[in-house]
Design a protein around this motif. Structure first.
Motif, short mmCIF file in Angstrom:
data_model
loop_
_atom_site.label_atom_id
_atom_site.label_comp_id
_atom_site.label_asym_id
_atom_site.label_seq_id
_atom_site.Cartn_x
_atom_site.Cartn_y
_atom_site.Cartn_z
N CYS A 35 -31.56 6.78 -12.52
CA CYS A 35 -32.82 7.24 -11.94
C CYS A 35 -32.60 8.55 -11.19
CB CYS A 35 -33.44 6.16 -11.06
SG CYS A 35 -35.07 6.62 -10.43
N CYS A 36 -33.02 8.64 -9.96
CA CYS A 36 -33.04 9.90 -9.22
C CYS A 36 -31.66 10.52 -9.02
CB CYS A 36 -33.69 9.70 -7.86
SG CYS A 36 -35.35 9.04 -7.97
N PRO A 41 -21.44 8.18 -7.94
CA PRO A 41 -21.06 7.31 -6.83
C PRO A 41 -21.63 7.94 -5.55
CG PRO A 41 -19.18 8.64 -7.50
CD PRO A 41 -20.31 8.98 -8.43
N MET A 42 -22.46 7.23 -4.87
CA MET A 42 -23.13 7.74 -3.67
C MET A 42 -22.33 7.32 -2.44
SD MET A 42 -25.65 9.31 -5.04
CE MET A 42 -26.75 9.63 -3.70
N PHE A 49 -26.24 1.95 3.61
CA PHE A 49 -26.81 1.44 2.37
C PHE A 49 -26.71 -0.08 2.45
CE2 PHE A 49 -26.77 -0.12 -1.94
CZ PHE A 49 -27.71 0.66 -2.58
N LEU A 50 -27.83 -0.76 2.32
CA LEU A 50 -27.82 -2.22 2.43
C LEU A 50 -27.30 -2.83 1.13
CD1 LEU A 50 -31.17 -2.89 4.29
CD2 LEU A 50 -28.85 -2.74 5.22
N GLY A 95 -28.70 13.91 -3.40
CA GLY A 95 -29.42 14.25 -2.19
C GLY A 95 -29.08 13.43 -0.97
N PHE A 96 -28.72 12.17 -1.13
CA PHE A 96 -28.44 11.32 0.01
C PHE A 96 -26.95 11.08 0.21
CE2 PHE A 96 -32.70 10.04 -1.48
CZ PHE A 96 -33.42 10.43 -0.36
N SER A 97 -26.12 11.59 -0.66
CA SER A 97 -24.69 11.36 -0.57
C SER A 97 -24.08 12.37 0.41
CB SER A 97 -24.06 11.50 -1.96
OG SER A 97 -22.74 11.00 -1.96
#
Length: 158
Positions: A35-36, A41-42, A49-50, A95-97
């Motif tokens: 997906c996004c 690997p983030m 991250f839950l 973007g969030f890594s």
């Protein structure tokens, strides 16, 4: 035969993780399923991250205080015959890594386990998020750090 590691990390990626640990404290990875963020690997501060009850812990990389590597249960079912090697390359990260501002991005490489390795792994139950919550941890043995990705995932010669 020793139980093969389900996840490894290159020395270059381990070095970036050490720098990120100095800035952010304990870290974790979650192998994105697409997906996004593609299938990167983030990297997150540990706990940001839950982890779900059905997520699977591939390894706790022996970098700094240890870096858990998680993957969703359904994705693990598809990839359970593959060793994940976390590497780093120049470019824009997810973007969030956490590596995104570093001008580098973590990258997953993979190597199919041999038939012998798959037989050994068939006898090792994966640790799920629910198991981890109860205190279960994967057995620690050997190092998870390899010098180069090609040491774990040989590149075929042309």
């Amino acid at each position: 035969m020793d139980t093969p590691h389900r996840a490894l990390v290159t020395e270059a990626a381990a070095e970036l993780l050490r720098r990120l640990q100095e800035r952010h404290g304990r870290l974790m990875f979650h192998q994105s399923g697409g997906c996004c963020d593609g299938s990167s690997p983030m990297c997150y501060p540990d706990g940001d991250f839950l982890v779900g009850d059905r997520d699977v812990l591939l390894a706790v990389l022996d970098v700094g205080d240890g870096v858990p590597v998680w993957i969703s249960g359904p994705q693990f079912d598809a990839w359970k015959h593959t060793q994940l090697v976390i590497d780093v390359v120049p470019g824009r990260g997810g973007g969030f890594s956490l590596e995104a501002p570093e001008g580098m991005r973590f990258l997953s490489r993979g190597r199919a386990f041999t038939d012998d390795e798959n037989r050994v792994l068939a006898d090792v139950a994966p640790v799920t998020g629910a198991d981890y919550e109860r205190g279960l941890r994967p057995p620690a043995h050997g190092t998870h750090v390899v010098a180069e990705a090609a040491d774990a995932c040989p590149v075929p010669l042309r």
